[in-house]
Each structure stands twice: as structure tokens, then as C-alpha cells.
Design a protein around this motif. Structure first.
Motif, PDB file in Angstrom:
ATOM      1  N   LEU A 185       0.822  -1.205   0.000  1.00 44.95           N
ATOM      2  CA  LEU A 185       0.000   0.000   0.000  1.00 44.95           C
ATOM      3  C   LEU A 185       0.861   1.262   0.000  1.00 44.95           C
ATOM      4  N   LEU A 186       1.822   1.348   0.914  1.00 44.50           N
ATOM      5  CA  LEU A 186       2.621   2.564   1.052  1.00 44.50           C
ATOM      6  C   LEU A 186       3.493   2.821  -0.180  1.00 44.50           C
ATOM      7  N   GLY A 187       3.986   1.764  -0.791  1.00 42.08           N
ATOM      8  CA  GLY A 187       4.776   1.929  -2.010  1.00 42.08           C
ATOM      9  C   GLY A 187       3.949   2.546  -3.129  1.00 42.08           C
ATOM     10  N   ASN A 188       2.702   2.078  -3.279  1.00 40.54           N
ATOM     11  CA  ASN A 188       1.827   2.618  -4.314  1.00 40.54           C
ATOM     12  C   ASN A 188       1.440   4.068  -4.026  1.00 40.54           C
ATOM     13  N   VAL A 189       1.155   4.356  -2.763  1.00 40.84           N
ATOM     14  CA  VAL A 189       0.777   5.723  -2.383  1.00 40.84           C
ATOM     15  C   VAL A 189       1.959   6.671  -2.579  1.00 40.84           C
ATOM     16  N   PHE A 190       3.149   6.240  -2.199  1.00 45.05           N
ATOM     17  CA  PHE A 190       4.332   7.086  -2.351  1.00 45.05           C
ATOM     18  C   PHE A 190       4.568   7.424  -3.823  1.00 45.05           C
ATOM     19  N   GLY A 191       4.493   6.417  -4.682  1.00 48.72           N
ATOM     20  CA  GLY A 191       4.686   6.655  -6.108  1.00 48.72           C
ATOM     21  C   GLY A 191       3.648   7.606  -6.668  1.00 48.72           C
ATOM     22  N   TYR A 192       2.407   7.417  -6.274  1.00 51.77           N
ATOM     23  CA  TYR A 192       1.317   8.293  -6.719  1.00 51.77           C
ATOM     24  C   TYR A 192       1.556   9.733  -6.288  1.00 51.77           C
ATOM     25  N   VAL A 193       1.938   9.938  -5.033  1.00 43.94           N
ATOM     26  CA  VAL A 193       2.148  11.293  -4.509  1.00 43.94           C
ATOM     27  C   VAL A 193       3.301  11.982  -5.240  1.00 43.94           C
ATOM     28  N   VAL A 194       4.397  11.282  -5.434  1.00 40.34           N
ATOM     29  CA  VAL A 194       5.557  11.887  -6.082  1.00 40.34           C
ATOM     30  C   VAL A 194       5.250  12.244  -7.533  1.00 40.34           C
ATOM     31  N   LEU A 195       4.641  11.325  -8.266  1.00 42.61           N
ATOM     32  CA  LEU A 195       4.371  11.560  -9.684  1.00 42.61           C
ATOM     33  C   LEU A 195       3.373  12.697  -9.897  1.00 42.61           C
ATOM     34  N   THR A 196       2.296  12.705  -9.114  1.00 39.84           N
ATOM     35  CA  THR A 196       1.293  13.758  -9.285  1.00 39.84           C
ATOM     36  C   THR A 196       1.806  15.102  -8.798  1.00 39.84           C
ATOM     37  N   SER A 197       2.567  15.125  -7.709  1.00 43.62           N
ATOM     38  CA  SER A 197       3.087  16.387  -7.183  1.00 43.62           C
ATOM     39  C   SER A 197       4.022  17.053  -8.180  1.00 43.62           C
ATOM     40  N   LEU A 198       4.935  16.295  -8.752  1.00 45.30           N
ATOM     41  CA  LEU A 198       5.866  16.887  -9.706  1.00 45.30           C
ATOM     42  C   LEU A 198       5.145  17.315 -10.981  1.00 45.30           C
ATOM     43  N   SER A 199       4.138  16.557 -11.377  1.00 48.96           N
ATOM     44  CA  SER A 199       3.351  16.948 -12.553  1.00 48.96           C
ATOM     45  C   SER A 199       2.683  18.296 -12.323  1.00 48.96           C
ATOM     46  N   LEU A 200       2.130  18.505 -11.129  1.00 53.08           N
ATOM     47  CA  LEU A 200       1.502  19.781 -10.803  1.00 53.08           C
ATOM     48  C   LEU A 200       2.518  20.922 -10.782  1.00 53.08           C
ATOM     49  N   VAL A 201       3.694  20.661 -10.241  1.00 47.31           N
ATOM     50  CA  VAL A 201       4.729  21.686 -10.173  1.00 47.31           C
ATOM     51  C   VAL A 201       5.155  22.131 -11.570  1.00 47.31           C
ATOM     52  N   SER A 206      -4.022 -20.563 -20.722  1.00 43.08           N
ATOM     53  CA  SER A 206      -4.481 -21.382 -19.595  1.00 43.08           C
ATOM     54  C   SER A 206      -4.673 -20.563 -18.320  1.00 43.08           C
ATOM     55  N   LEU A 207      -4.050 -19.382 -18.257  1.00 42.85           N
ATOM     56  CA  LEU A 207      -4.148 -18.558 -17.055  1.00 42.85           C
ATOM     57  C   LEU A 207      -5.381 -17.655 -17.043  1.00 42.85           C
ATOM     58  N   ILE A 208      -6.096 -17.585 -18.165  1.00 39.61           N
ATOM     59  CA  ILE A 208      -7.293 -16.754 -18.195  1.00 39.61           C
ATOM     60  C   ILE A 208      -8.330 -17.340 -17.231  1.00 39.61           C
ATOM     61  N   GLY A 209      -8.778 -16.544 -16.310  1.00 35.20           N
ATOM     62  CA  GLY A 209      -9.706 -17.005 -15.287  1.00 35.20           C
ATOM     63  C   GLY A 209      -9.004 -17.467 -14.026  1.00 35.20           C
ATOM     64  N   ALA A 210      -7.722 -17.831 -14.152  1.00 29.71           N
ATOM     65  CA  ALA A 210      -6.955 -18.274 -12.991  1.00 29.71           C
ATOM     66  C   ALA A 210      -6.021 -17.183 -12.481  1.00 29.71           C
ATOM     67  N   TYR A 211      -5.545 -16.333 -13.385  1.00 30.65           N
ATOM     68  CA  TYR A 211      -4.678 -15.210 -12.999  1.00 30.65           C
ATOM     69  C   TYR A 211      -5.446 -14.281 -12.069  1.00 30.65           C
ATOM     70  N   ARG A 212      -4.808 -13.860 -10.985  1.00 34.07           N
ATOM     71  CA  ARG A 212      -5.460 -12.957 -10.041  1.00 34.07           C
ATOM     72  C   ARG A 212      -4.495 -11.855  -9.647  1.00 34.07           C
ATOM     73  N   GLY A 213      -5.030 -10.654  -9.495  1.00 37.95           N
ATOM     74  CA  GLY A 213      -4.182  -9.545  -9.095  1.00 37.95           C
ATOM     75  C   GLY A 213      -4.997  -8.390  -8.555  1.00 37.95           C
ATOM     76  N   ALA A 214      -4.370  -7.574  -7.727  1.00 40.07           N
ATOM     77  CA  ALA A 214      -5.032  -6.391  -7.166  1.00 40.07           C
ATOM     78  C   ALA A 214      -3.964  -5.407  -6.738  1.00 40.07           C
ATOM     79  N   GLY A 215      -4.382  -4.160  -6.555  1.00 40.68           N
ATOM     80  CA  GLY A 215      -3.463  -3.126  -6.095  1.00 40.68           C
ATOM     81  C   GLY A 215      -3.534  -1.888  -6.968  1.00 40.68           C
ATOM     82  N   PHE A 216      -3.130  -0.776  -6.408  1.00 39.43           N
ATOM     83  CA  PHE A 216      -3.179   0.508  -7.100  1.00 39.43           C
ATOM     84  C   PHE A 216      -1.960   0.719  -7.991  1.00 39.43           C
ATOM     85  N   SER A 217      -1.012  -0.222  -7.971  1.00 38.94           N
ATOM     86  CA  SER A 217       0.241  -0.006  -8.688  1.00 38.94           C
ATOM     87  C   SER A 217       0.050   0.131 -10.186  1.00 38.94           C
ATOM     88  N   ILE A 218      -0.967  -0.525 -10.737  1.00 42.78           N
ATOM     89  CA  ILE A 218      -1.193  -0.427 -12.180  1.00 42.78           C
ATOM     90  C   ILE A 218      -1.616   0.988 -12.552  1.00 42.78           C
TER      91      ILE A 218
END
Length: 277
Positions: A67-83, A123-135
Motif C-alpha cells: 500500500l505505502l509503495g503505491n501511495v508514495f509513487g502516486y504522490v511523487v508523480l502527481t506532485s511533480l506533474s503539478l509543479v 491457460s491462465l485466463i480465469g486463474a490469474y489474479r491480481g489487485a493493487g493501485f500499482s497499475i
């Protein structure tokens, strides 16, 4: 730039309203993480999950570090974009891009994941699973690329439209995933040639011309910092996660730039129509 001057510079570009809007995302992610909702219930399965699940999956995190890794990346990328962006028109472009990434990247990424699996591992269609804000965090690299391109055109007088400049930045960002995720040296050489030789060489020449004009050194420093951060973000996304997660990040990166180019194309069409009226 001294301390007080730097704070004034930031306050002129990042308002309290910007902070409130952007803080809503980490707040929501943290609330979901500490709630009774389980990570397993938010996992997305291409071919089995629906449209709503593409959004819900971005809320799930396996642990606090995830969670914190994704939030940190989001904050840094958006903050610099705004600047990097200044003026009413550029802020409108930024928020159009910000909203477009949140709205379109989850379903577009899920469609790209399914297409990738159909080509490489049916073969992984339907079996592959993933979650997170990193994408989505990976997609915000595209927003930063757009912000750098707009900043270069305005502050440094770079030739070419932001779409073309951001294309060079995409090539630069795609070099590492081409090596790590695709494991294709020829593809990496192509991206490296376009991004390294084409974009960086051209930007270096333009930056040198701006060093002796008023405000030029700061504009050059901002551009250089932003490009280095973009490279650092892609390195973190792919060098540390070279397997299944790295492939998901690569898809998020591609989806982010595709969405941004769609926003830029829409703005261009709108300006053409307005000029004819």
C-alpha cells in the motif's frame, strides 16, 4: 533556490484544493486497507471478473508495504506533474488527464492483461489474479510525461507538440521494461535509440540554449529533475518487480500513455474546432 523561495514556488503551483483532491485517493486506499474487506475479495481475474471489479481491484493491497509503495509513487508523480504545469489551461489539461487515468486505466489495463494472456498463456485466463493501485500508479508516469512535454514546450521553447515530446519520453520509459519484462534486446535498443538519442539529445541542445536567459536555469533544472524522476519511477516499477507484477506494471505504463495521448488528441481537436468557429 533558498528555503523561503522554494516554499513560495510550491505554494504558487500546488494549492490547498490540489492537496485535498489528491489526498482523497490515499485516504480511500487506507480506509479500505484497514476495513474488514479482505484482499482476496478484491482480486481481479481476467475473463471471469466484470467491469466493476476492474475498479475494485485497484483498492486491494496485500500488506502495508504494498500500500505505502503505491501511495508514495502516486504522490511523487502527481506532485511533480503539478509543479511543472502553470496557468489555467495547463491545469485543466492536468485534471482532464488525472480524471481520465482514474476512469479509463483500470478497464483498459484489464483488457490489455487479458489480451496478453491470450497471446502468451491462455491457460491462465480465469486463474490469474491480481489487485493493487500499482497499475494506476504506473499509469501516472504517463501524466508526468505529459507534464514534462507541456513544460518543455512553454518554458524551454521545445519544437513539436506535447504528444510528440511525450512519445519520446514513453520510449525512454519503455527501455527498462523492454529489457526486464519482454526480455527483448532488439526492442530495448529501438526504444533506447528513440528515447536516448532522439529525445535526450534534442532536449539537451534546447536546454543549453536556455541556460543564459532569465528563468532558463530553473526551467532546465525542473525538466532535468522530472526526467530523472521518470526514469527512477520506471526503474523502481520494473527492476524490483521483473515477474508477473512487472508485466502488470508494464501494462499500466502503456495504458497511462495511451489515455494521455487520447486526452491530448481531444484537446487538439477541440482547439481546431474552436479556431474555425
Amino acid at each position: 533556490m533558498n528555503g523561503p523561495g522554494f516554499r513560495r514556488f510550491l505554494r504558487a503551483r500546488i494549492t490547498a484544493g490540489d492537496v485535498l483532491v489528491h489526498a482523497a485517493i490515499p485516504a480511500g486506499l487506507i480506509l479500505v486497507y484497514v476495513s474488514p474487506i479482505t484482499y482476496e475479495s478484491l482480486l481481479f481475474r481476467p475473463g471471469a471478473s466484470g467491469l466493476r471489479d476492474t475498479y475494485l481491484a485497484t483498492l486491494g493491497h496485500a500488506d502495508a508495504a504494498h500500500l505505502l509503495g503505491n501511495v508514495f509513487g502516486y504522490v511523487v508523480l502527481t506532485s511533480l506533474s503539478l509543479v511543472l504545469l502553470d496557468g489555467v489551461g495547463e491545469r485543466r489539461l492536468y485534471y482532464a488527464s488525472f480524471c481520465a487515468v482514474l476512469a479509463f486505466v483500470p478497464p483498459l489495463s484489464s483488457a490489455l492483461v487479458r489480451a496478453y494472456l491470450e497471446l502468451t498463456a491462455p491457460s491462465l485466463i480465469g486463474a490469474y489474479r491480481g489487485a493493487g493501485f500499482s497499475i494506476v500508479t504506473a499509469a501516472f508516469v504517463g501524466v508526468l510525461g505529459m507534464a514534462i512535454a507541456v513544460h518543455q514546450r512553454r518554458a524551454l521553447g521545445s519544437p513539436g507538440r506535447p504528444g510528440l515530446l511525450s512519445g519520446g519520453l514513453f520510449a525512454l520509459a519503455a527501455f527498462v521494461p523492454a529489457v526486464v519484462v519482454l526480455e527483448s534486446l532488439p526492442v530495448a535498443i529501438v526504444f533506447g535509440g528513440i528515447g536516448g538519442v532522439g529525445y535526450l539529445a534534442g532536449t539537451g541542445v534546447i536546454a543549453k540554449r536556455n541556460l543564459n536567459r532569465p528563468g532558463g536555469p530553473r526551467a532546465v533544472a525542473l525538466t532535468g529533475t522530472a526526467v530523472l524522476l521518470l526514469l527512477g519511477a520506471t526503474g523502481d516499477l520494473f527492476l524490483a518487480e521483473s515477474g508477473r507484477v512487472g508485466r502488470a506494471h508494464a501494462i499500466g505504463l502503456v495504458a497511462g500513455f495511451v489515455v494521455i495521448w487520447g486526452v491530448l488528441a481531444g484537446c487538439w481537436v477541440r482547439s481546431v474546432v474552436a479556431s474555425r468557429d
